[in-house]
Design a protein around this motif. Sequence first.
Motif, PDB file in Angstrom:
ATOM      1  N   MET A 144     -15.717 -16.310 139.189  1.00 22.42           N
ATOM      2  CA  MET A 144     -14.625 -16.821 140.008  1.00 22.42           C
ATOM      3  C   MET A 144     -15.070 -16.737 141.471  1.00 22.42           C
ATOM      4  O   MET A 144     -14.591 -17.463 142.319  1.00 22.42           O
ATOM      5  CB  MET A 144     -13.357 -15.975 139.815  1.00 22.42           C
ATOM      6  CG  MET A 144     -12.892 -15.873 138.380  1.00 22.42           C
ATOM      7  SD  MET A 144     -11.908 -17.259 137.865  1.00 22.42           S
ATOM      8  CE  MET A 144     -10.348 -16.809 138.597  1.00 22.42           C
ATOM      9  N   TYR A 189      -9.604 -12.473 130.366  1.00 27.24           N
ATOM     10  CA  TYR A 189      -9.284 -12.183 131.763  1.00 27.24           C
ATOM     11  C   TYR A 189      -7.791 -11.904 131.889  1.00 27.24           C
ATOM     12  O   TYR A 189      -6.969 -12.728 131.516  1.00 27.24           O
ATOM     13  CB  TYR A 189      -9.685 -13.385 132.624  1.00 27.24           C
ATOM     14  CG  TYR A 189      -9.572 -13.193 134.119  1.00 27.24           C
ATOM     15  CD1 TYR A 189     -10.154 -12.095 134.754  1.00 27.24           C
ATOM     16  CD2 TYR A 189      -8.898 -14.116 134.911  1.00 27.24           C
ATOM     17  CE1 TYR A 189     -10.063 -11.938 136.130  1.00 27.24           C
ATOM     18  CE2 TYR A 189      -8.809 -13.969 136.291  1.00 27.24           C
ATOM     19  CZ  TYR A 189      -9.397 -12.881 136.894  1.00 27.24           C
ATOM     20  OH  TYR A 189      -9.305 -12.730 138.246  1.00 27.24           O
ATOM     21  N   ARG A 218     -14.320 -10.252 139.790  1.00 26.06           N
ATOM     22  CA  ARG A 218     -14.293 -11.714 139.799  1.00 26.06           C
ATOM     23  C   ARG A 218     -15.691 -12.323 139.926  1.00 26.06           C
ATOM     24  O   ARG A 218     -15.862 -13.522 139.685  1.00 26.06           O
ATOM     25  CB  ARG A 218     -13.376 -12.209 140.914  1.00 26.06           C
ATOM     26  CG  ARG A 218     -11.886 -11.947 140.604  1.00 26.06           C
ATOM     27  CD  ARG A 218     -11.054 -11.892 141.870  1.00 26.06           C
ATOM     28  NE  ARG A 218     -11.198 -13.096 142.659  1.00 26.06           N
ATOM     29  CZ  ARG A 218     -10.470 -14.189 142.517  1.00 26.06           C
ATOM     30  NH1 ARG A 218      -9.527 -14.202 141.640  1.00 26.06           N
ATOM     31  NH2 ARG A 218     -10.678 -15.243 143.251  1.00 26.06           N
ATOM     32  N   ASN A 262     -17.098 -13.033 136.192  1.00 23.24           N
ATOM     33  CA  ASN A 262     -16.823 -14.312 135.494  1.00 23.24           C
ATOM     34  C   ASN A 262     -16.972 -15.516 136.429  1.00 23.24           C
ATOM     35  O   ASN A 262     -16.427 -16.584 136.170  1.00 23.24           O
ATOM     36  CB  ASN A 262     -15.455 -14.293 134.802  1.00 23.24           C
ATOM     37  CG  ASN A 262     -14.294 -14.233 135.767  1.00 23.24           C
ATOM     38  OD1 ASN A 262     -14.490 -14.143 136.979  1.00 23.24           O
ATOM     39  ND2 ASN A 262     -13.085 -14.298 135.244  1.00 23.24           N
ATOM     40  N   ARG A 282      -3.160 -13.206 125.088  1.00 21.88           N
ATOM     41  CA  ARG A 282      -3.787 -14.472 125.459  1.00 21.88           C
ATOM     42  C   ARG A 282      -5.270 -14.268 125.774  1.00 21.88           C
ATOM     43  O   ARG A 282      -6.117 -15.076 125.383  1.00 21.88           O
ATOM     44  CB  ARG A 282      -3.056 -15.061 126.679  1.00 21.88           C
ATOM     45  CG  ARG A 282      -3.596 -16.372 127.149  1.00 21.88           C
ATOM     46  CD  ARG A 282      -2.729 -16.991 128.216  1.00 21.88           C
ATOM     47  NE  ARG A 282      -2.848 -16.276 129.489  1.00 21.88           N
ATOM     48  CZ  ARG A 282      -2.300 -16.700 130.626  1.00 21.88           C
ATOM     49  NH1 ARG A 282      -1.590 -17.809 130.645  1.00 21.88           N
ATOM     50  NH2 ARG A 282      -2.442 -16.003 131.733  1.00 21.88           N
ATOM     51  N   GLN A 332      -0.647 -10.030 137.948  1.00 22.84           N
ATOM     52  CA  GLN A 332       0.484 -10.960 138.016  1.00 22.84           C
ATOM     53  C   GLN A 332       0.588 -11.812 136.748  1.00 22.84           C
ATOM     54  O   GLN A 332       1.426 -12.708 136.668  1.00 22.84           O
ATOM     55  CB  GLN A 332       0.332 -11.885 139.232  1.00 22.84           C
ATOM     56  CG  GLN A 332       0.139 -11.183 140.556  1.00 22.84           C
ATOM     57  CD  GLN A 332      -1.295 -10.720 140.762  1.00 22.84           C
ATOM     58  OE1 GLN A 332      -2.154 -10.880 139.902  1.00 22.84           O
ATOM     59  NE2 GLN A 332      -1.574 -10.110 141.897  1.00 22.84           N
ATOM     60  N   ILE A 333      -0.272 -11.530 135.797  1.00 22.91           N
ATOM     61  CA  ILE A 333      -0.294 -12.152 134.479  1.00 22.91           C
ATOM     62  C   ILE A 333      -0.594 -13.642 134.522  1.00 22.91           C
ATOM     63  O   ILE A 333      -1.538 -14.105 133.916  1.00 22.91           O
ATOM     64  CB  ILE A 333       1.024 -11.951 133.705  1.00 22.91           C
ATOM     65  CG1 ILE A 333       1.519 -10.520 133.886  1.00 22.91           C
ATOM     66  CG2 ILE A 333       0.776 -12.224 132.219  1.00 22.91           C
ATOM     67  CD1 ILE A 333       2.875 -10.261 133.318  1.00 22.91           C
ATOM     68  N   GLY A 334       0.226 -14.422 135.259  1.00 27.59           N
ATOM     69  CA  GLY A 334      -0.065 -15.854 135.363  1.00 27.59           C
ATOM     70  C   GLY A 334       0.146 -16.614 134.068  1.00 27.59           C
ATOM     71  O   GLY A 334      -0.630 -17.503 133.731  1.00 27.59           O
ATOM     72  N   LEU A 335       1.208 -16.279 133.327  1.00 23.96           N
ATOM     73  CA  LEU A 335       1.542 -17.111 132.168  1.00 23.96           C
ATOM     74  C   LEU A 335       1.996 -18.473 132.667  1.00 23.96           C
ATOM     75  O   LEU A 335       2.640 -18.571 133.711  1.00 23.96           O
ATOM     76  CB  LEU A 335       2.662 -16.471 131.351  1.00 23.96           C
ATOM     77  CG  LEU A 335       2.357 -15.124 130.700  1.00 23.96           C
ATOM     78  CD1 LEU A 335       3.575 -14.593 129.971  1.00 23.96           C
ATOM     79  CD2 LEU A 335       1.185 -15.245 129.743  1.00 23.96           C
ATOM     80  N   LEU A 336       1.659 -19.549 131.932  1.00 21.59           N
ATOM     81  CA  LEU A 336       2.126 -20.869 132.338  1.00 21.59           C
ATOM     82  C   LEU A 336       3.627 -20.942 132.070  1.00 21.59           C
ATOM     83  O   LEU A 336       4.050 -20.838 130.913  1.00 21.59           O
ATOM     84  CB  LEU A 336       1.406 -21.977 131.564  1.00 21.59           C
ATOM     85  CG  LEU A 336      -0.132 -21.946 131.560  1.00 21.59           C
ATOM     86  CD1 LEU A 336      -0.673 -23.267 131.027  1.00 21.59           C
ATOM     87  CD2 LEU A 336      -0.706 -21.675 132.931  1.00 21.59           C
ATOM     88  N   ILE A 388     -14.913 -14.823 128.033  1.00 21.50           N
ATOM     89  CA  ILE A 388     -14.570 -13.525 128.616  1.00 21.50           C
ATOM     90  C   ILE A 388     -13.059 -13.456 128.790  1.00 21.50           C
ATOM     91  O   ILE A 388     -12.473 -14.303 129.450  1.00 21.50           O
ATOM     92  CB  ILE A 388     -15.244 -13.349 130.003  1.00 21.50           C
ATOM     93  CG1 ILE A 388     -16.774 -13.423 129.878  1.00 21.50           C
ATOM     94  CG2 ILE A 388     -14.820 -12.042 130.632  1.00 21.50           C
ATOM     95  CD1 ILE A 388     -17.499 -13.318 131.209  1.00 21.50           C
ATOM     96  N   ILE A 448      -4.814 -10.451 134.646  1.00 16.02           N
ATOM     97  CA  ILE A 448      -4.537 -10.034 136.018  1.00 16.02           C
ATOM     98  C   ILE A 448      -3.151  -9.393 136.102  1.00 16.02           C
ATOM     99  O   ILE A 448      -2.319  -9.585 135.216  1.00 16.02           O
ATOM    100  CB  ILE A 448      -4.630 -11.207 137.024  1.00 16.02           C
ATOM    101  CG1 ILE A 448      -3.741 -12.383 136.591  1.00 16.02           C
ATOM    102  CG2 ILE A 448      -6.059 -11.644 137.176  1.00 16.02           C
ATOM    103  CD1 ILE A 448      -3.718 -13.527 137.592  1.00 16.02           C
TER     104      ILE A 448
END
Lengths: 373, 214
Positions: A52, A81, A47, A50, A150, A85-89, A79, A83
């Motif tokens: 974060m 990225y 992190r 990038n 994505r 937990q993916i974090g798709l909206l 870049i 994760i």
Amino acid sequence: MIELREVTKVYKGQTVPAVDRLSLKIPEGETCVFVGPSGCGKSTTLRMINRMIEPTSGTILINNKDIRESDPDRLRMGIGYVIQQIGLLPHRTVAENIAIVPRLYGWPKEKIRKRVDELLELIGLDPETTRDKYPSQLSGGQMQRVGVARAMAVDPPIMLMDEPFGAVDPIARNYLQDEFLRLQREMRKTICFVTHDINEAIKMGDRIAIFNKGRLVQYGTPHEILTRPANEFVSDFIGYDRVVKKLGLYRVADLAGPAGCVAREGELPEIGRLMREKESDVAFLVDAHGRPCGFLTTEDIGGMGDEISPQSLMQKALGRRGAFAQREMVLRDALSLMLEYDTEYLGVLNGGDLAGVITLSAIRKHSCRKEGE
Amino acid sequence: MNWMRFQDALFHRAPAALAVHILMVLISVVVAVVISVPLGVVLTRPRFRRYGFIVLNVLNMMQTIPGLAIVALAMPLLGLGLKPTIVALVVQGLLPIARNTIAGLYGVNADVKEAALGMGMPAKKILYEVELPLAMPIILAGIRTSAVYVVSVGTLAAYIGGGGLGDLILTGLNMFWSEFLIVGAGLGAVLAIALDRALAYLEYRITPPGMSSE
Ligand SMILES: Nc1ncnc2c1ncn2[C@@H]1O[C@H](COP(=O)(O)OP(=O)(O)O)[C@@H](O)[C@H]1O
Ligand SMILES: [Mg+2]
């Protein structure tokens, strides 16, 4: 190229650094895997690349440019990225999720639409049926693929992946790893890949960085790390099966030799003579179409071969119908197959055709081999 | 029960009173939304996060002050009429909205925000395109609570000359006319239920697709 110079991160309110004077170079086009026990600073390091998280001290360079000179949002847009937990909206469709970064770049609608379909094809999802689905309508494995698509939307040269396949079941994970390796062979992106699973590290990495308590303990190719663990921590982390793990790095094709003797059913009575003539320890039995269906060894024919009936030879050979390995199989699996069939030989296949033979002694020699031999 | 008086209350007095009441409630709720939603947003930004707790406590305390007390307090400070009434109602309506805005924004999945940030989405875009849409059902629930509450506290406005359905109730109480009481209180209840239903429908419509739990 990504370069970390003496990077240290001490979180607010803590005295022990999460990352401690870390220096590391990741060459262009290579996959570098950060591996180590939980809490050793892998994600923190990732992190920082990038922005974060800002390092407490030290410098990070991407293509020889200090990342502090770039606007954080612009830097991150360039870049990929991913994760765990993916974090798709959840309120956006698959297509809209993949389109996020292209939209930030202001791509025209038509270009985005084409790219979305192209990416869906690339990751093995049908654009027609998938693009308008919501994330909640996908399986875990599918969501993870969309997450990867994505991140690759604008074809960024660098990807950061934090335990990307950690949340899917082992079968899906294996499949996603293989798929990703296949893509990466063509894409040749510079990838930082975090995992706590040493097997995944060995499989995915061109280079492996082993972390412990915020420090880099060893950095090298999988072969180097398996052959020469830097210290007890590394060898413990790799486990007692490091020789077997090393066999996971190489493929049957790397060690296969020529098949030597090939015979049809009618030639079985004189198989011993044929093998002596070809100076071969194994004879492969092929059917009328030339397809291999088993093999015999010098042991089977008792050195002479003439006193054993062709029927029992045939039976012996057919009992090894499954003792064949595809050229692509890793040596570890080939060894397992040898143990299963209690044989020192495996036929090597290229698709359905006989392509050679691999022997236990070749595998043994290979596993004792030192780097560079 | 006097039928003539009932008709008088319902047909002559109620329409104007109801109109004033609705106006009063709408203005108060809109103003409360305009104040509390941005307040909730600001209080969930990293820079102001630590003040969120304090502000919520202050609002909580204000909520425990009875509606009548606030209406009564508004009079010496702002005089009589609709204006002080609306101020009192806004104060009453703030908390549920602010609280739900904060809760809704906090409740947005951290991984979704992390991914959005990691992709290079600017903070503002994340707020408008990710956080607010995902928090919207909860914010709307807060507005619903607030609206129903303001309708009922609004009946107290008559004490300081704010008009509305409270006028009918006050008249009924003063004159011992139960017909006026029934009409005033009944319409208040109907208004509260109607507003609640309308906002519930909006909440249902606004819940992002893919989020509803089918
Ligand atoms: N935001 C944070 N604030 C404080 N401490 C943190 C934070 N993130 C991680 N840490 C600490 O830093 C150390 C390294 O964490 P992390 O980089 O997440 O490890 P890993 O990814 O290897 O499991 C851990 O001890 C963790 O508790
Ligand atoms: Mg981690």
